[in-house]
Design a protein around this motif. Structure first.
Motif, PDB file in Angstrom:
ATOM      1  N   PRO A   1      61.907  77.847 -39.839  1.00 44.73           N
ATOM      2  CA  PRO A   1      61.811  78.977 -40.770  1.00 44.73           C
ATOM      3  C   PRO A   1      62.916  80.006 -40.591  1.00 44.73           C
ATOM      4  N   ASP A   2      63.535  80.053 -39.412  1.00 46.07           N
ATOM      5  CA  ASP A   2      64.648  80.989 -39.213  1.00 46.07           C
ATOM      6  C   ASP A   2      65.896  80.563 -39.974  1.00 46.07           C
ATOM      7  N   LEU A   3      65.908  79.335 -40.508  1.00 47.34           N
ATOM      8  CA  LEU A   3      67.055  78.863 -41.293  1.00 47.34           C
ATOM      9  C   LEU A   3      66.921  79.132 -42.792  1.00 47.34           C
TER      10      LEU A   3
ATOM     11  N   GLU B   1      69.433  88.663 -36.758  1.00 51.20           N
ATOM     12  CA  GLU B   1      68.458  88.450 -35.682  1.00 51.20           C
ATOM     13  C   GLU B   1      67.859  87.049 -35.764  1.00 51.20           C
ATOM     14  N   ARG B   2      67.595  86.576 -36.982  1.00 51.04           N
ATOM     15  CA  ARG B   2      67.101  85.205 -37.130  1.00 51.04           C
ATOM     16  C   ARG B   2      68.147  84.201 -36.656  1.00 51.04           C
ATOM     17  N   CYS B   3      69.395  84.458 -37.009  1.00 52.58           N
ATOM     18  CA  CYS B   3      70.475  83.560 -36.586  1.00 52.58           C
ATOM     19  C   CYS B   3      70.616  83.549 -35.068  1.00 52.58           C
ATOM     20  N   ASP B   4      70.455  84.697 -34.436  1.00 49.89           N
ATOM     21  CA  ASP B   4      70.517  84.760 -32.971  1.00 49.89           C
ATOM     22  C   ASP B   4      69.435  83.891 -32.345  1.00 49.89           C
ATOM     23  N   ARG B   5      68.241  83.871 -32.960  1.00 44.67           N
ATOM     24  CA  ARG B   5      67.170  83.020 -32.433  1.00 44.67           C
ATOM     25  C   ARG B   5      67.529  81.540 -32.569  1.00 44.67           C
ATOM     26  N   VAL B   6      68.141  81.176 -33.707  1.00 48.64           N
ATOM     27  CA  VAL B   6      68.557  79.783 -33.900  1.00 48.64           C
ATOM     28  C   VAL B   6      69.591  79.404 -32.844  1.00 48.64           C
ATOM     29  N   ILE B   7      70.579  80.256 -32.646  1.00 45.85           N
ATOM     30  CA  ILE B   7      71.627  79.971 -31.656  1.00 45.85           C
ATOM     31  C   ILE B   7      71.021  79.806 -30.267  1.00 45.85           C
TER      32      ILE B   7
ATOM     33  N   ALA C   1      71.353  74.275 -44.037  1.00 49.30           N
ATOM     34  CA  ALA C   1      70.754  75.518 -44.537  1.00 49.30           C
ATOM     35  C   ALA C   1      71.552  76.040 -45.724  1.00 49.30           C
ATOM     36  N   HIS C   2      71.718  77.345 -45.785  1.00 49.61           N
ATOM     37  CA  HIS C   2      72.177  78.055 -46.978  1.00 49.61           C
ATOM     38  C   HIS C   2      73.470  78.831 -46.723  1.00 49.61           C
TER      39      HIS C   2
END
Length: 197
Positions: free
Chosen positions: A76-78, A126-132, A148-149
């Protein structure tokens, strides 16, 4: 160390028309399906079992499958940037109400008919940081693919090279393009950008 391979989804009717497409779950167009298949050739020969995650949006899941990937699941973070009240609207339409408006600087307004709350560029960052944080240990073992987008992947790339999320505004990303994030002397770098088939 492996690379983090980024694949933007193929064309949808809204991406073709320049309409902000955050959480509206649109299918690929015929051209988008063709683009996704062509992107598969750009991915090269990935070993079987290469970790792959997609956005929950059908346009990302379908792109992954048409490109020959076997997703491990959705993250969901993507999801794309939540455009709030600007969902489905073009930049030109927004600028009739807000002259000079620029998404990366001026942000979005909440609401709209779909009731999306909207996000700031920092919240997407912040979502991208979690993915990384989740994929970085996997990249130590080999390649990882994320499907993703456009705006989300631009922000993720800015964060990968330890820049503020707004620096994603300087990274153009076409539909069904392949980009690569990697390392040089243990420094996180962009190793390939916006390749299209």
């Amino acid at each position: 160390m492996g690379e983090i391979i980024l694949l933007r989804h193929g064309e949808t009717a809204w991406s073709r028309d320049g309409r902000h497409t955050g959480r509206t779950d649109l299918p690929l167009t015929d051209e988008g399906r063709r683009q996704a298949k062509a992107a598969g050739a750009l991915l090269g020969e990935l070993p079987a079992g290469t970790p792959c995650w997609t956005s929950p949006a059908q346009r990302a899941v379908e792109t992954a499958k048409l490109a020959g990937l076997e997703p491990d699941g959705t993250d969901p973070d993507l999801w794309e940037w939540d455009y709030g009240g600007y969902e489905g609207i073009t930049s030109a339409q927004i600028q009739t109400q807000r002259p000079g408006w620029f998404l990366w600087r001026d942000g979005v307004v909440p609401g709209g008919p779909a009731g999306f709350p909207g996000e700031t560029v920092e919240q997407v960052g912040e979502r991208c940081d979690r993915v990384i944080a989740r994929v970085l240990p996997l990249a130590a073992e080999g390649d990882v693919v994320l499907v993703a987008h456009g705006h989300l992947l631009r922000i993720l790339s800015a964060r990968w090279i330890e820049q503020p999320p707004v620096h994603g505004s300087r990274l153009k990303l076409d539909t069904a393009s392949v980009s690569r994030l990697g390392f040089e002397h243990e420094i996180r770098v962009i190793t390939g950008w916006n390749q299209v088939g």
